[in-house]
Design an enzyme around this catalytic site. Sequence first.
Site, PDB file in Angstrom:
ATOM      1  N   GLU A 121      -3.749   7.514  -4.709  1.00 16.23           N
ATOM      2  CA  GLU A 121      -3.948   6.876  -6.009  1.00 16.23           C
ATOM      3  C   GLU A 121      -5.178   7.499  -6.659  1.00 16.23           C
ATOM      4  O   GLU A 121      -6.205   7.607  -5.985  1.00 16.23           O
ATOM      5  CB  GLU A 121      -4.160   5.373  -5.837  1.00 16.23           C
ATOM      6  CG  GLU A 121      -2.873   4.677  -5.435  1.00 16.23           C
ATOM      7  CD  GLU A 121      -3.012   3.177  -5.289  1.00 16.23           C
ATOM      8  OE1 GLU A 121      -4.092   2.627  -5.576  1.00 16.23           O
ATOM      9  OE2 GLU A 121      -2.030   2.546  -4.867  1.00 16.23           O
ATOM     10  N   ARG A 146       0.858  -1.184   0.000  1.00 15.38           N
ATOM     11  CA  ARG A 146       0.000   0.000   0.000  1.00 15.38           C
ATOM     12  C   ARG A 146       0.891   1.230   0.000  1.00 15.38           C
ATOM     13  O   ARG A 146       1.912   1.262   0.694  1.00 15.38           O
ATOM     14  CB  ARG A 146      -0.898   0.027   1.249  1.00 15.38           C
ATOM     15  CG  ARG A 146      -2.106  -0.909   1.195  1.00 15.38           C
ATOM     16  CD  ARG A 146      -3.147  -0.478   0.159  1.00 15.38           C
ATOM     17  NE  ARG A 146      -4.315  -1.341   0.147  1.00 15.38           N
ATOM     18  CZ  ARG A 146      -4.454  -2.433  -0.603  1.00 15.38           C
ATOM     19  NH1 ARG A 146      -3.471  -2.813  -1.416  1.00 15.38           N
ATOM     20  NH2 ARG A 146      -5.558  -3.144  -0.562  1.00 15.38           N
ATOM     21  N   HIS A 189      -1.324   0.305  -9.745  1.00 18.06           N
ATOM     22  CA  HIS A 189      -1.906  -0.674  -8.812  1.00 18.06           C
ATOM     23  C   HIS A 189      -2.496  -1.880  -9.581  1.00 18.06           C
ATOM     24  O   HIS A 189      -3.711  -2.126  -9.527  1.00 18.06           O
ATOM     25  CB  HIS A 189      -2.977  -0.004  -7.934  1.00 18.06           C
ATOM     26  CG  HIS A 189      -3.232  -0.754  -6.660  1.00 18.06           C
ATOM     27  ND1 HIS A 189      -3.603  -0.150  -5.494  1.00 18.06           N
ATOM     28  CD2 HIS A 189      -3.172  -2.077  -6.367  1.00 18.06           C
ATOM     29  CE1 HIS A 189      -3.774  -1.051  -4.549  1.00 18.06           C
ATOM     30  NE2 HIS A 189      -3.518  -2.245  -5.059  1.00 18.06           N
TER      31      HIS A 189
HETATM   32  C1  GLV Z   1      -5.068  -5.170  -3.785  1.00 18.32           C
HETATM   33  O1  GLV Z   1      -4.344  -4.250  -3.583  1.00 18.32           O
HETATM   34  C2  GLV Z   1      -5.599  -5.998  -2.753  1.00 18.32           C
HETATM   35  O2  GLV Z   1      -5.450  -5.662  -1.568  1.00 18.32           O
HETATM   36  O3  GLV Z   1      -6.188  -7.025  -3.081  1.00 18.32           O
END
Ligand code: GLV
Length: 322
Positions: A269, A240, A288
């Site tokens: 983001e 993250r 991401h």
């Molecule tokens: C993606 O970032 C997730 O947490 O699945």
Amino acid sequence: MSNQPRVLVTRLIPEAGLERVRQACEVTVWAEDMPAPYERLLDLVKGMDGLLCTLTERIDAGLMDAAGPQLKVISQMAVGYDNIDVAAARTRGIPIGNTPGVLTDATADIAMALLLAVSRRIVESVDYIRTGQWQTWQPTALLGTDLAGATLGLIGLGRIGKAVARRARGFDLRLIAHSPHCPPEEAHALGVELVELDYLLSEADYVSIHTPLNERTRHLINRKTLAQMKPSAILINTARGGVVDQHALYEALQAGKLRGAGLDVTDPEPIPLDDPLLGLPNVVILPHIGSASQRTRDRMAMMAADNLIAGVTGQPLPTQVK
Ligand code: GLV
């Protein structure tokens, strides 16, 4: 009026999952490309028995209360759930589901892709051709760093950290990890040495983050911890964005105190287009996409559907956040 449970699905998820939900519930789907504004969600969630959401929605006490006391489950289509106020859900007796396991391999692949991309300057090399700089094979141009024989430090040795370790062994990296909850025998079986964070930061040539975002890990990588890293080191983050103080990261890269960074996650983001990190040649940033393979997203959607349906029908969730 049908007497099926009423559920809100906050984004257009893969059909494999949506179809399951449709068979068991009366569904409202927010099908726009962009996530629903919070105020709109407050409205849409009213009277719902279940909520299937993603990491782009803030699910807080206000939203739970807007839904009403009949809300029986919050099913997140992701493994991370830092967008959900877990304490507020617990107080209200609402179980939270997530989708662990199915996205482990896809996310570990993206960590390796970033590791290779930054260490071997792949994006810079592509740009080198596109901008007409490639005149000849050059003995001294675009030199990167090797993986074989170098040390990879994994911050977090859970499912994804372990999957990265398995891949990294194939590249002949030496493996160390900081992971207070990992049983030493599990680390040992993967050829990983468990170490203190200070040691990992000062020893690793590559540092890869595989920890959830919480109060303990927010800005774990900051000015102080970046200063502990080797100036030749590369930082990879597929966890993250909030685990890294991005401003401190920029300063370290700019000052030559870090060789490079590969980020699949940023804070916020999307990363604003005028963020100075985007201007650095030794930084690769992805939007991401850790879990973004068709099979993985299909499986995540089906798991999230199963958790949702279990919740609205009063069954235990197959994968419930503890
Ligand atoms: C993606 O970032 C997730 O947490 O699945």
